[in-house]
Design a protein around this motif. Structure first.
Motif, PDB file in Angstrom:
ATOM      1  N   GLU A  32       3.145  -3.328   3.525  1.00 10.20           N
ATOM      2  CA  GLU A  32       2.258  -2.427   4.275  1.00 10.20           C
ATOM      3  C   GLU A  32       0.834  -2.981   4.387  1.00 10.20           C
ATOM      4  O   GLU A  32      -0.026  -2.364   4.988  1.00 10.20           O
ATOM      5  N   ASN A  35      -0.470  -3.049   7.769  1.00  6.99           N
ATOM      6  CA  ASN A  35      -0.188  -1.832   8.523  1.00  6.99           C
ATOM      7  C   ASN A  35      -0.931  -0.653   7.898  1.00  6.99           C
ATOM      8  O   ASN A  35      -2.127  -0.507   8.094  1.00  6.99           O
ATOM      9  N   LEU A  36      -0.217   0.162   7.152  1.00  6.82           N
ATOM     10  CA  LEU A  36      -0.802   1.395   6.638  1.00  6.82           C
ATOM     11  C   LEU A  36      -1.969   1.135   5.677  1.00  6.82           C
ATOM     12  O   LEU A  36      -2.985   1.826   5.732  1.00  6.82           O
ATOM     13  N   SER A  38      -4.114  -1.384   5.576  1.00 16.26           N
ATOM     14  CA  SER A  38      -5.279  -1.774   6.361  1.00 16.26           C
ATOM     15  C   SER A  38      -5.836  -0.589   7.146  1.00 16.26           C
ATOM     16  O   SER A  38      -7.052  -0.372   7.188  1.00 16.26           O
ATOM     17  N   GLN A  39      -4.957   0.178   7.758  1.00 12.87           N
ATOM     18  CA  GLN A  39      -5.375   1.296   8.607  1.00 12.87           C
ATOM     19  C   GLN A  39      -6.116   2.371   7.804  1.00 12.87           C
ATOM     20  O   GLN A  39      -7.178   2.837   8.218  1.00 12.87           O
ATOM     21  N   CYS A  80      -2.939   9.156   7.754  1.00 13.65           N
ATOM     22  CA  CYS A  80      -2.430   8.054   6.932  1.00 13.65           C
ATOM     23  C   CYS A  80      -1.959   8.558   5.572  1.00 13.65           C
ATOM     24  O   CYS A  80      -0.959   8.056   5.037  1.00 13.65           O
TER      25      CYS A  80
END
Length: 118
Positions: A32, A35-36, A38-39, A80
């Motif tokens: 992740e 993806n998650l 970093s977001q 998130c």
């Protein structure tokens, strides 16, 4: 000597909130990372970043706009958190604690923004 934004409680709390999110995201799975993880880190960091950036503008209307960006980043962070909970990266207890922190911070930013007279 200090910058104007450093005195703002909403900036101080958003800085603390960003650090909580960073620590929490360190335990997300390695796959992740881009993806998650970093977001959620970028979204939570954007809360304080937009408050500080908006605070140095001359226009109160522009500052209110940047506070709106902070609110949207906070909403993104909450989404998130839901993703992390649904994927079982965080516990229900961790989710609830950060959800409540998010809700309180959101209300404080909205109240602060509403106090700004144009």
């Amino acid at each position: 000597m200090s910058f104007k934004f450093e005195k703002l409680i909403i900036w101080q709390k958003s800085m603390d909130f960003g650090e909580l999110i960073f620590k929490l995201s360190q335990k997300f799975p390695k796959d992740e990372m881009f993806n998650l993880t970093s977001q959620i880190r970028r979204a939570s960091d954007s809360i304080a970043l937009n408050i500080s950036e908006g605070s140095i503008l001359q226009s109160k209307l522009e500052f209110k706009k940047f506070l709106g960006y902070s609110i949207r980043s906070l909403a993104e962070t909450v989404t998130c958190l839901y993703k992390a909970k649904n994927r079982e990266y965080i516990t229900e207890e961790e989710f609830s604690k950060l959800y409540n922190e998010s809700y309180n911070l959101m209300n404080q930013i909205v109240a602060f923004r509403n106090q700004i007279k144009e």
